[in-house]
Design a protein around this motif. Structure first.
Motif, PDB file in Angstrom:
ATOM      1  N   VAL A  23     -59.692 -39.358-148.859  1.00  0.00           N
ATOM      2  CA  VAL A  23     -60.727 -39.930-148.358  1.00  0.00           C
ATOM      3  C   VAL A  23     -61.997 -38.897-147.875  1.00  0.00           C
ATOM      4  N   TYR A  25     -65.313 -38.573-145.640  1.00  0.00           N
ATOM      5  CA  TYR A  25     -65.832 -38.937-144.693  1.00  0.00           C
ATOM      6  C   TYR A  25     -67.263 -38.512-144.396  1.00  0.00           C
ATOM      7  N   THR A  81     -58.163 -41.481-136.386  1.00  0.00           N
ATOM      8  CA  THR A  81     -58.678 -42.623-137.399  1.00  0.00           C
ATOM      9  C   THR A  81     -58.345 -43.883-136.777  1.00  0.00           C
ATOM     10  N   ASP A  84     -62.096 -47.564-140.969  1.00  0.00           N
ATOM     11  CA  ASP A  84     -62.712 -46.744-141.875  1.00  0.00           C
ATOM     12  C   ASP A  84     -63.374 -45.601-141.076  1.00  0.00           C
ATOM     13  N   LYS A 106     -67.328 -41.854-140.930  1.00  0.00           N
ATOM     14  CA  LYS A 106     -67.293 -43.167-141.648  1.00  0.00           C
ATOM     15  C   LYS A 106     -66.711 -42.815-143.114  1.00  0.00           C
ATOM     16  N   ALA A 107     -65.817 -43.530-143.782  1.00  0.00           N
ATOM     17  CA  ALA A 107     -65.070 -43.564-144.914  1.00  0.00           C
ATOM     18  C   ALA A 107     -66.431 -43.820-145.818  1.00  0.00           C
TER      19      ALA A 107
END
Length: 108
Positions: A23, A25, A81, A84, A106-107
Motif C-alpha cells: 500500500v 500512503y 494503521t 485507510d 492516507k492510502a
C-alpha cells in the motif's frame, strides 16, 4: 577418502498472493510511504520504506487498529494503521512516549 558434500534443504515458507499486500500512503507534506504487509497464520509484519531505508516491524497488541513496532520494548519506529489511514512515530522506551514523525497518512 574424498570429502562428501551434504546439502541440507530448509523448509521455505510459501506465501499466497493474499498474504502480501503493498500500500502506498501520502502523508503530511506530501511525503510518500510504501508499506508491504506480510500476514501468515502465526504473525503479521510490515516493511515500511522510511527515510530512504526499509524497516521491518512486527505487529503488536493495540486497543484499536493495527500497531507494528520495531522492538518489543517500544524503542524505534512504530507504524499505526486504522482503515485507510496511518501514522509513523519514533518510540522512546525510557519515557514511554512517542514522537510523531509522519501523520495524516492516507492510502491511495
Amino acid at each position: 577418502m574424498g570429502a562428501g558434500l551434504v546439502l541440507a534443504t530448509a523448509a521455505t515458507p510459501v506465501w499466497s498472493s493474499d498474504a502480501l499486500m503493498t500500500v502506498q500512503y501520502v502523508c503530511e507534506r506530501e511525503a510518500l510511504v510504501t508499506a508491504t504487509y506480510v500476514n501468515s497464520a502465526d504473525a503479521s509484519f510490515v516493511v515500511v520504506s522510511v527515510e530512504g531505508q526499509q524497516v521491518g516491524l512486527t505487529q503488536v497488541q493495540s486497543a484499536s487498529g493495527a500497531k507494528y513496532a520495531q522492538a518489543t520494548d517500544g524503542q524505534g519506529y512504530i507504524w499505526w494503521t486504522k482503515g485507510d489511514e496511518a501514522f509513523l512515530t519514533w518510540g522512546i522506551a525510557q519515557s514511554g512516549e512517542d514522537e510523531t514523525l509522519l501523520s495524516q497518512c492516507k492510502a491511495r
